[in-house]
Scaffold this active site. Structure first.
Site, short mmCIF file in Angstrom:
data_model
loop_
_atom_site.label_atom_id
_atom_site.label_comp_id
_atom_site.label_asym_id
_atom_site.label_seq_id
_atom_site.Cartn_x
_atom_site.Cartn_y
_atom_site.Cartn_z
N ASP A 75 40.41 36.73 44.97
CA ASP A 75 40.95 38.23 45.76
C ASP A 75 39.73 38.66 46.43
OD1 ASP A 75 43.29 37.88 44.32
OD2 ASP A 75 42.43 38.75 42.58
N TYR A 134 34.72 30.55 35.51
CA TYR A 134 34.52 31.60 36.40
C TYR A 134 33.39 32.49 35.54
CZ TYR A 134 38.57 32.26 39.45
OH TYR A 134 39.46 32.04 40.30
#
Length: 263
Positions: free
Chosen positions: A51, A109
């Site tokens: 994003d 992540y």
């Protein structure tokens, strides 16, 4: 021929990974540089579309081309034509059945929190600053309720386009390094905003507003409105994408650079 690349980028100045009309994207910059090196139009496919504001140290892409170049030319030549906040870390020719997204078996992540009453001027964009005094042990205890295959509707953005909220978290570790608290999470895949929504709720536990068992309760409710606000994008890094060993892709330090590879 088909080429895979390992990509690192600072997402601060980009409206996410994906190429879109009239906005600055990582994909568009990479395709422009690769097209120059290949002397033909190049389209890349990535392992995970990050994003706006999210960073990557372990993004993987692939593309097909008629241009014959050595692997080092794809790396060094492309880097010479990229802005400073995007870099190729490695390049490798791959077989025709490789796909950056569909061949991947897991994504990893790291979310970096800087816990201090005062903000940092040195690392203002690659971390999320919080004045909260977070207890990483309570956050770790809470995170264990999310392990395994679960319905993550409580941690899924309303605009998520995935067909299913079910995902399988392989590990979720919360580690402190001085004033930094790092949430390291690996799963087969993630629904939209899943990591940031999990981190936001773990912070509620870490600061004492909620007990660790609250995360177990949240998961069972399958209701995003009951969870904490989404954590900011600036602290999130895609650090690793896992593939079957037979593809023999290079293994690089996970990063970000100011953290040790193994936490």
């Amino acid at each position: 021929m088909k080429i895979a690349l390992g990509i690192e980028y600072n997402g601060k100045n980009y409206f996410g990974w994906q190429r879109q009309e009239k906005v600055h994207s990582v994909q568009a910059e990479l395709e422009k540089a690769l097209s120059f090196v290949a002397n033909e139009k190049i389209e890349v496919f990535c392992a995970g579309r990050t994003d706006s504001g999210v960073h990557g140290t372990g993004q993987v892409v692939h593309f097909e081309t008629n241009a014959i170049r050595p692997e080092k030319a794809w790396a060094f030549g492309t880097n010479a034509n990229l802005p400073d906040d995007i870099a190729v870390r490695w390049a490798k020719e791959v077989p025709d059945d490789f796909h950056a997204r569909f061949s991947a078996t897991a994504r990893r992540y790291r979310y970096v929190l800087y816990c201090n009453k005062l903000r940092s001027a040195i690392l203002p964009y690659g971390i999320t600053h919080t004045h909260l005094d977070l207890d990483e042990h309570k956050m770790q205890e809470a995170g264990r309720f999310l392990l395994g295959e679960n319905d993550f509707s409580s941690f899924r953005a309303a605009q998520c386009q995935s067909n299913t909220p079910w995902r399988n978290i392989h590990h979720l570790n919360v580690i402190r390094r001085g004033n930094f608290v790092i949430v390291d999470i690996k799963a087969n895949a993630f629904v939209h905003h899943m990591v940031r929504n999990i981190v936001g709720s773990l912070m509620e536990v870490g600061c004492g507003n909620q007990p660790p068992e609250w995360i177990e309760w949240l998961l069972a409710q399958k209701n995003r409105k009951l969870a904490a606000p989404t954590a900011k994008a600036e602290g999130l890094y895609l650090v690793q994408v896992t593939y079957p060993e037979h593809f023999e892709l290079p293994q690089m330090p996970l990063g970000p650079l100011f953290l040790a590879d193994e936490l």
